[in-house]
Write a protein that holds these residues in place. Structure first.
Motif, PDB file in Angstrom:
ATOM      1  N   UNK A  11       0.856  -1.422   0.105  1.00 42.08           N
ATOM      2  CA  UNK A  11       0.124  -0.047   0.020  1.00 42.08           C
ATOM      3  C   UNK A  11       0.875   1.342   0.035  1.00 42.08           C
ATOM      4  N   UNK A  12       2.018   1.367   0.742  1.00 40.92           N
ATOM      5  CA  UNK A  12       2.661   2.301   0.781  1.00 40.92           C
ATOM      6  C   UNK A  12       3.544   2.476  -0.327  1.00 40.92           C
ATOM      7  N   UNK A  13       4.282   1.402  -1.010  1.00 41.35           N
ATOM      8  CA  UNK A  13       5.109   1.742  -2.036  1.00 41.35           C
ATOM      9  C   UNK A  13       4.036   2.121  -3.055  1.00 41.35           C
ATOM     10  N   UNK A  23      -5.544  -2.190  -2.476  1.00 40.33           N
ATOM     11  CA  UNK A  23      -6.175  -1.352  -3.493  1.00 40.33           C
ATOM     12  C   UNK A  23      -7.028  -0.245  -3.030  1.00 40.33           C
ATOM     13  N   UNK A  24      -7.484  -0.374  -2.057  1.00 38.35           N
ATOM     14  CA  UNK A  24      -8.303   0.808  -1.291  1.00 38.35           C
ATOM     15  C   UNK A  24      -7.419   1.704  -0.777  1.00 38.35           C
ATOM     16  N   UNK A  81      -6.001   3.616  -3.705  1.00 35.73           N
ATOM     17  CA  UNK A  81      -6.775   4.449  -4.530  1.00 35.73           C
ATOM     18  C   UNK A  81      -7.381   5.397  -4.041  1.00 35.73           C
ATOM     19  N   UNK A  82      -7.525   5.698  -2.682  1.00 35.14           N
ATOM     20  CA  UNK A  82      -8.409   6.537  -2.132  1.00 35.14           C
ATOM     21  C   UNK A  82      -7.558   7.614  -1.369  1.00 35.14           C
ATOM     22  N   UNK A  83      -6.275   7.740  -1.822  1.00 34.48           N
ATOM     23  CA  UNK A  83      -5.612   8.675  -0.844  1.00 34.48           C
ATOM     24  C   UNK A  83      -5.060   9.932  -1.686  1.00 34.48           C
ATOM     25  N   UNK A  84      -6.086  10.872  -1.499  1.00 36.12           N
ATOM     26  CA  UNK A  84      -6.053  12.115  -2.152  1.00 36.12           C
ATOM     27  C   UNK A  84      -4.803  12.915  -1.581  1.00 36.12           C
ATOM     28  N   UNK A  85      -4.765  12.994  -0.165  1.00 33.27           N
ATOM     29  CA  UNK A  85      -3.869  13.702   0.706  1.00 33.27           C
ATOM     30  C   UNK A  85      -2.400  13.430   0.276  1.00 33.27           C
ATOM     31  N   UNK A  86      -2.065  12.506   0.037  1.00 27.79           N
ATOM     32  CA  UNK A  86      -0.637  12.072  -0.342  1.00 27.79           C
ATOM     33  C   UNK A  86      -0.301  12.808  -1.676  1.00 27.79           C
ATOM     34  N   UNK A  87      -1.383  12.954  -2.657  1.00 30.50           N
ATOM     35  CA  UNK A  87      -1.211  13.690  -3.969  1.00 30.50           C
ATOM     36  C   UNK A  87      -0.791  15.205  -3.607  1.00 30.50           C
ATOM     37  N   UNK A 131     -12.472   4.377  -9.889  1.00 26.69           N
ATOM     38  CA  UNK A 131     -12.988   3.132  -9.510  1.00 26.69           C
ATOM     39  C   UNK A 131     -13.390   3.138  -8.175  1.00 26.69           C
ATOM     40  N   UNK A 132     -12.508   3.984  -7.511  1.00 22.13           N
ATOM     41  CA  UNK A 132     -12.712   3.706  -6.169  1.00 22.13           C
ATOM     42  C   UNK A 132     -13.365   4.878  -5.264  1.00 22.13           C
TER      43      UNK A 132
END
Lengths: 284, 314
Positions: free
Chosen positions: A90-92, A153-154, A157-163, B48-49
C-alpha cells in the motif's frame, strides 16, 4: 507566606502553578487507562480473580505469560505478517501513484488539466466511510473480496492527501533541472525517476509515516473486506479476542499492549516527522 | 471527534520549501500523450474507487436491491422516505449530538493546551507527546482499554475509590451514560490531533508580535485574544468542519466497545448493518447518500462563511 494576591509576583506564581496542574491532570487522564492495561497484562489469572482493582501492582512485574498466550492463541504472528504485507504494497503504491500524479499535474500543460485537478479536489470531500456500501460491490466484482489485495487497492486508490503533499514538494523543485536534463537527452520518465523522485525524499518520508500509521491502525476496511480468520490484520485479530477471551482481561490487555508497542517505538523515534506529517496531511 | 479522512484545501501551516524561481513554467517539452501515461494509474484508481462507488450508490438508493440477487425493482424515493419517517432509523441522528457536544469540549481543550504549551513551559515536549500520542494508537486497542476502564470495578471505579467515592456502576449499561462515555473516549482519542494543529498554527505566528504586545503591557489573555485567535482562525474552522463530519461518521469506537447496543448505534453502524447484515443494499445506499449530502452541505456552508485562499493548484 501571606496570601497577598494583589502582588503581581504572587499572582504569576499562582497562574503558573495552575497551568502545570492542568497539564499534569491532563497527562494523568491520558496515561491512566493505558497504565491500567499495562498493569493488568502482567497479572496472573488468580490475581485477576481476587478483585483487587485495576490499578494495583501485579505480584510479579516480569510475568509475561499473558503475552505468550495472546501471541500464540490470538494468532498475532500471522496478523503482524499480513499487516506488514499490506503496509509494504500500500505504501509503495501510494508513493508511486501520488508522485506520478503530482509530477504530471505540475510539469505539463495538457487539455483537461483543470478537470483532472478538479476531480482530485472534489474527491477529498467524499468520506470513504459513506461509500463502502457501493465500493464493496466493485471490490467484489474484481474478485478481491477476502484477499489482502482489497485493502491494498483501497488504501492506494483513495488517498488524495498524499497527492497534495507531493504536489507541494514537486513545485519546489526548480524546473530548470528538468530542462537541463532534457537538453542532455533525458525523456520524461528518466527525469521523473532520476531527478524528481530522489528530490522528493522528504515528501516520501512524510507520506510513508502518515500512511503507515493510518494503515497500521485501520479497522474498518480489513473488517469489511477480510472476514476470514487467516486474513486477520492486527486490528481485526485483536478485535477477535473479544470472543474466546471474553472476560480474560489479562490476555486481552496483553494483546492490546502488543499492538500499541510498535506505535510507541515509532513515535518516540520519529516524533518530529510525525507531528509535521500529520499537520501537513490535515491542513495541506 | 473521529477524524474522517476528508480534507479541505488550505494554505499549509508548515510552509513547504519555497520555490526558488517561478520562472517560465511548464514549457512545452513533451508530446501530448506523456502526462496521461503518468496520470493513467492515479486516475483509474480515483474513478474506480471514488467516483464509481458514488454513482452506483446513487443508483442503488432508488432500488430495493439486496446486494446479492440478480433482480431488483426501482422503488423511486421510497428508501429516502423510510429513512426520515421510521423513527428507529432516524434515532441515530440523535446519537451524533453527543459526539457534537464532545467536539466542542475537545476543541476548547485543544485550544487551551496549544496556547499554554506555546509559551515557555518546562517539560514541554513531554506534555506535547503525551497529549498527542492517543491519536496514534490503534482504535481496537483503545476500545478494549476503555471497555476495561468503564466496566464494573474497572479503571474508572478504582480511581474513584482512591478519592473515597465507592461506586459500583456499569458505565455502559444505560443509553445516556454509555453515549457520554463513548463520546468521552472520542475526546481522549482525537484531542491530540486538534491540539497539534493549533500548536503548529500558533508557532507560525511571528514572535515579534508577542514582544510588542508585552511592551504595550498586554497580559496573556490579551495576547490570546488579539494575536493567537486571529492567527489560527483558518485551522480552527478546519477543525470545526472535521469535527462535524466526524461526529456524523462515528463508527469504530462504539462498534468495538458496544457493537451499537444500548442506544449507542451511530449512523454508520446502522448503515453497515443494513448493508452487510440485513442485505438491504438499497436502503443502506440511501442512508449513505443522505450522510454524504449532509457532509457536503456542511463543508459548503463553512466555505461560504470562512472564505479561504484556496491552495492554488493550477
Amino acid at each position: 507566606m501571606t496570601l497577598a494576591l494583589s502582588t503581581p509576583v504572587v499572582r504569576r506564581q499562582v497562574a503558573r502553578t495552575l497551568t502545570y496542574l492542568s497539564l499534569v491532570l491532563a497527562s494523568a487522564v491520558v496515561l491512566l487507562p493505558l497504565l491500567a492495561v499495562l498493569l493488568t497484562s502482567l497479572k496472573t489469572e488468580r490475581q485477576m480473580a481476587d478483585d483487587s482493582g485495576a490499578l494495583t501492582l501485579p505480584d510479579n512485574l516480569l510475568n509475561f505469560e499473558n503475552y505468550v498466550t495472546a501471541f500464540q492463541d490470538g494468532e498475532m504472528l500471522a496478523a503482524f505478517g499480513n499487516t506488514a504485507f499490506i503496509l509494504f504494497f500500500a505504501i509503495t503504491g501510494t508513493v508511486l501513484i501520488g508522485s506520478m500524479a503530482a509530477y504530471a499535474i505540475d510539469r505539463f500543460t495538457f487539455r483537461f488539466r483543470k478537470l483532472v485537478v478538479a476531480l482530485f479536489l472534489i474527491a477529498t470531500l467524499v468520506p470513504g466511510v459513506t461509500t463502502q456500501v457501493a465500493t464493496f460491490q466493485i471490490v467484489d466484482s474484481f474478485g478481491m473480496f477476502d484477499t489482502l489485495w482489497a485493502p491494498i487497492a483501497l488504501y492506494m486508490g483513495t488517498d488524495i492527501v498524499s497527492i497534495y503533499i507531493f504536489l507541494q514538494f514537486v513545485r519546489s523543485i526548480p524546473i530548470s533541472l528538468d530542462e537541463s536534463a532534457r537538453l542532455d537527452g533525458a525523456n520524461a520518465f528518466t527525469i521523473y525517476r532520476k531527478i524528481v523522485l530522489p528530490l522528493l525524499k522528504p515528501a516520501v518520508a512524510t507520506v510513508v509515516i502518515v500512511k503507515g500509521i493510518t494503515v497500521y491502525n485501520d479497522f474498518y476496511i480489513p473488517f469489511l473486506y477480510m472476514p476470514s480468520d487467516d486474513r486477520g490484520v492486527i486490528s481485526t485479530s485483536l478485535f477477535r479476542f473479544k470472543g474466546p477471551f471474553g472476560a480474560h482481561w489479562e490476555t486481552i490487555s496483553a494483546g492490546a499492549v502488543l499492538v500499541i508497542l510498535p506505535t510507541l517505538i515509532v513515535f518516540l523515534a520519529l516524533q518530529r516527522f510525525i507531528y509535521n506529517g500529520f499537520t501537513r496531511g490535515a491542513t495541506k | 471527534m473521529p477524524q474522517t479522512t476528508e480534507k479541505v484545501a488550505r494554505p499549509p501551516v508548515v510552509a513547504p520549501p519555497s520555490p526558488r524561481t517561478r520562472a517560465p513554467r511548464r514549457v512545452r517539452l513533451w508530446g501530448k500523450a506523456t502526462p496521461w501515461l503518468f496520470l493513467a494509474a492515479p486516475l483509474a484508481l480515483l474513478i474506480v474507487f471514488t467516483y464509481a462507488p458514488v454513482a452506483n450508490m446513487l443508483a442503488y438508493s432508488f432500488t430495493d436491491w439486496d446486494g446479492v440477487s440478480p433482480e431488483l425493482d426501482y422503488t423511486g424515493a421510497d428508501n429516502y422516505v423510510e429513512i426520515f419517517t421510521r423513527p428507529e432509523l432516524f434515532r441515530v441522528f440523535f446519537v451524533s449530538a453527543y459526539y457534537l457536544a464532545a467536539s466542542a469540549v475537545q476543541i476548547a481543550a485543544a485550544l487551551y493546551f496549544a496556547t499554554i504549551l506555546s509559551f515557555n513551559i518546562r517539560f514541554r515536549n513531554f506534555f506535547k507527546g503525551v497529549l498527542f500520542f492517543p491519536y496514534l494508537i490503534n482504535g481496537v486497542a483503545i476500545g478494549f482499554a476503555f471497555l476495561y476502564f468503564f466496566q464494573d470495578g474497572g479503571t474508572l471505579d478504582s480511581v474513584l475509590a482512591l478519592f473515597g467515592y465507592e461506586s459500583d456502576h456499569a458505565w455502559l449499561s444505560t443509553s445516556t451514560s454509555a453515549n457520554i462515555s463513548l463520546a468521552g473516549v472520542s475526546v481522549w482519542r482525537y484531542m491530540g490531533l486538534n491540539f497539534v494543529l493549533f500548536l503548529g498554527a500558533i508557532q507560525s505566528i511571528p514572535g515579534e508580535l508577542y514582544e510588542a504586545a508585552e511592551l504595550d503591557g498586554a497580559n496573556r489573555w490579551h495576547q490570546f485574544r488579539h494575536i493567537i485567535a486571529p492567527g489560527i482562525r483558518p485551522v480552527l474552522s478546519l477543525s470545526v468542519i472535521l469535527s462535524i463530519s466526524g461526529s456524523l461518521s462515528v463508527f469504530e469506537i462504539p462498534y468495538i466497545m458496544t457493537g451499537g447496543a444500548t442506544g449507542t448505534e451511530t449512523f454508520v453502524i446502522q448503515t453497515v448493518d443494513l448493508a452487510f447484515r440485513f442485505n438491504k443494499t438499497g436502503l443502506a445506499s440511501a442512508a449513505a447518500v443522505v450522510l454524504l449530502l449532509i457532509i457536503l452541505a456542511v463543508t459548503w456552508v463553512q466555505r461560504r462563511l470562512v472564505p479561504d485562499d484556496k491552495v492554488d493548484l493550477t
